[in-house]
Design a protein around this motif. Structure first.
Motif, PDB file in Angstrom:
ATOM      1  N   THR A   1      -5.589   5.757 -15.927  1.00 39.61           N
ATOM      2  CA  THR A   1      -6.992   5.971 -15.546  1.00 39.61           C
ATOM      3  C   THR A   1      -7.383   5.214 -14.274  1.00 39.61           C
ATOM      4  O   THR A   1      -8.538   5.257 -13.865  1.00 39.61           O
ATOM      5  N   CYS A   2      -6.430   4.538 -13.649  1.00 38.43           N
ATOM      6  CA  CYS A   2      -6.710   3.844 -12.392  1.00 38.43           C
ATOM      7  C   CYS A   2      -7.131   4.871 -11.338  1.00 38.43           C
ATOM      8  O   CYS A   2      -6.589   5.983 -11.289  1.00 38.43           O
ATOM      9  N   ILE A   3      -8.050   4.499 -10.484  1.00 39.81           N
ATOM     10  CA  ILE A   3      -8.539   5.421  -9.458  1.00 39.81           C
ATOM     11  C   ILE A   3      -7.415   5.899  -8.532  1.00 39.81           C
ATOM     12  O   ILE A   3      -7.468   6.998  -7.999  1.00 39.81           O
ATOM     13  N   SER A   4      -6.360   5.100  -8.390  1.00 40.26           N
ATOM     14  CA  SER A   4      -5.238   5.511  -7.541  1.00 40.26           C
ATOM     15  C   SER A   4      -4.389   6.604  -8.194  1.00 40.26           C
ATOM     16  O   SER A   4      -3.553   7.215  -7.535  1.00 40.26           O
ATOM     17  N   ASN A   5      -4.606   6.859  -9.480  1.00 41.55           N
ATOM     18  CA  ASN A   5      -3.868   7.911 -10.192  1.00 41.55           C
ATOM     19  C   ASN A   5      -4.722   9.134 -10.499  1.00 41.55           C
ATOM     20  O   ASN A   5      -4.277  10.045 -11.184  1.00 41.55           O
ATOM     21  N   THR A   6      -5.942   9.150 -10.009  1.00 41.19           N
ATOM     22  CA  THR A   6      -6.812  10.300 -10.265  1.00 41.19           C
ATOM     23  C   THR A   6      -6.726  11.257  -9.083  1.00 41.19           C
ATOM     24  O   THR A   6      -5.944  11.068  -8.172  1.00 41.19           O
ATOM     25  N   ARG A   7      -7.561  12.240  -9.091  1.00 36.62           N
ATOM     26  CA  ARG A   7      -7.554  13.234  -8.010  1.00 36.62           C
ATOM     27  C   ARG A   7      -8.176  12.717  -6.718  1.00 36.62           C
ATOM     28  O   ARG A   7      -8.146  13.391  -5.701  1.00 36.62           O
ATOM     29  N   GLU A   8      -8.725  11.511  -6.775  1.00 38.25           N
ATOM     30  CA  GLU A   8      -9.292  10.914  -5.573  1.00 38.25           C
ATOM     31  C   GLU A   8      -8.177  10.653  -4.560  1.00 38.25           C
ATOM     32  O   GLU A   8      -7.081  10.246  -4.938  1.00 38.25           O
TER      33      GLU A   8
ATOM     34  N   ARG B   1      -2.561   0.413  -4.219  1.00 37.67           N
ATOM     35  CA  ARG B   1      -2.666  -0.832  -3.468  1.00 37.67           C
ATOM     36  C   ARG B   1      -2.455  -1.989  -4.443  1.00 37.67           C
ATOM     37  O   ARG B   1      -3.123  -2.065  -5.474  1.00 37.67           O
ATOM     38  N   PHE B   2      -1.521  -2.863  -4.121  1.00 37.62           N
ATOM     39  CA  PHE B   2      -1.194  -3.981  -4.993  1.00 37.62           C
ATOM     40  C   PHE B   2      -1.210  -5.288  -4.227  1.00 37.62           C
ATOM     41  O   PHE B   2      -0.754  -5.349  -3.091  1.00 37.62           O
ATOM     42  N   LYS B   3      -1.719  -6.320  -4.886  1.00 39.46           N
ATOM     43  CA  LYS B   3      -1.651  -7.674  -4.359  1.00 39.46           C
ATOM     44  C   LYS B   3      -0.383  -8.310  -4.912  1.00 39.46           C
ATOM     45  O   LYS B   3      -0.070  -8.160  -6.096  1.00 39.46           O
ATOM     46  N   VAL B   4       0.350  -9.009  -4.062  1.00 38.22           N
ATOM     47  CA  VAL B   4       1.554  -9.716  -4.498  1.00 38.22           C
ATOM     48  C   VAL B   4       1.113 -11.086  -4.991  1.00 38.22           C
ATOM     49  O   VAL B   4       0.537 -11.861  -4.233  1.00 38.22           O
ATOM     50  N   ILE B   5       1.377 -11.364  -6.274  1.00 32.99           N
ATOM     51  CA  ILE B   5       0.959 -12.654  -6.833  1.00 32.99           C
ATOM     52  C   ILE B   5       2.141 -13.621  -6.964  1.00 32.99           C
ATOM     53  O   ILE B   5       1.938 -14.811  -7.143  1.00 32.99           O
ATOM     54  N   SER B   6       3.362 -13.089  -6.854  1.00 36.96           N
ATOM     55  CA  SER B   6       4.568 -13.925  -6.836  1.00 36.96           C
ATOM     56  C   SER B   6       5.650 -13.152  -6.093  1.00 36.96           C
ATOM     57  O   SER B   6       5.846 -11.971  -6.339  1.00 36.96           O
TER      58      SER B   6
ATOM     59  N   ILE C   1       0.847  -1.192   0.000  1.00 32.57           N
ATOM     60  CA  ILE C   1       0.000   0.000   0.000  1.00 32.57           C
ATOM     61  C   ILE C   1       0.879   1.237   0.000  1.00 32.57           C
ATOM     62  O   ILE C   1       1.725   1.412   0.870  1.00 32.57           O
ATOM     63  N   GLY C   2       0.679   2.094  -1.022  1.00 34.87           N
ATOM     64  CA  GLY C   2       1.414   3.346  -1.111  1.00 34.87           C
ATOM     65  C   GLY C   2       2.887   3.187  -1.439  1.00 34.87           C
ATOM     66  O   GLY C   2       3.673   4.092  -1.178  1.00 34.87           O
ATOM     67  N   ILE C   3       3.269   2.075  -2.040  1.00 33.15           N
ATOM     68  CA  ILE C   3       4.681   1.799  -2.312  1.00 33.15           C
ATOM     69  C   ILE C   3       4.985   1.814  -3.808  1.00 33.15           C
ATOM     70  O   ILE C   3       6.062   2.193  -4.226  1.00 33.15           O
ATOM     71  N   VAL C   4       4.012   1.420  -4.621  1.00 30.39           N
ATOM     72  CA  VAL C   4       4.195   1.347  -6.065  1.00 30.39           C
ATOM     73  C   VAL C   4       3.073   2.137  -6.733  1.00 30.39           C
ATOM     74  O   VAL C   4       1.930   2.105  -6.279  1.00 30.39           O
ATOM     75  N   ARG C   5       3.430   2.843  -7.803  1.00 33.10           N
ATOM     76  CA  ARG C   5       2.441   3.614  -8.564  1.00 33.10           C
ATOM     77  C   ARG C   5       1.888   2.726  -9.677  1.00 33.10           C
ATOM     78  O   ARG C   5       2.643   2.043 -10.379  1.00 33.10           O
TER      79      ARG C   5
END
Length: 150
Positions: free
Chosen positions: A110-117, A122-127, A101-105
């Protein structure tokens, strides 16, 4: 030619087993040289039992959890050694958590984490090795993780 030795540090952190050529990325994660007035030693392409590696020593500094998580993204087999009074008092291998959380862009503009919100990435680690992550919101997997580290 006489080999150069890197002196021991009294207190601080040694990051070992960084893949060869990635020490500069570790320094960037740690904000060095901007965030330190301490001695920093870097050894690159050092011979080891398993090939070549980089090593970073930072005096008078212990790493924050988010710094260790960022290092795990580019060096999943790195070890962190905490030094106090010239002795290793703690040694552990980095390990990615299940979520970042808050570590990778996110690479999706158009992802909501890159908008003005006001939403943190937030990323899930899959490997964990090799590191692969996917955005929690848009499910995009970044290609060059190390270029997206915040």
């Amino acid at each position: 030619m006489k080999p150069m030795k890197i002196p021991k540090i009294k207190d601080g952190t040694v990051i070992d087993h960084i893949p060869a050529g990635n020490a500069i990325k570790v320094l960037r994660i740690l904000g060095i040289p901007e965030k330190t007035s301490s001695i920093v030693s870097v050894a690159m392409n050092v011979k080891s039992r398993i090939g070549r590696k980089d090593i970073v020593k930072v005096e008078n500094r212990e790493l924050a959890r988010d710094e260790v998580d960022k290092i795990a993204l580019i060096a999943p087999k790195a070890t962190i050694n905490i030094i106090r009074d010239y002795e290793v008092v703690e040694k552990h291998q980095v390990e990615l958590p299940d979520e970042l959380i808050g570590i990778v862009r996110c690479s999706n503009p158009t992802c909501i984490s890159n908008t003005r919100e006001p939403i943190e990435s937030r990323f899930k680690v899959i490997s964990k090795d090799p590191p692969r992550i996917v955005c929690y919101y848009c499910e995009r997997e970044p290609e060059d993780i190390d270029e997206k580290i915040i």
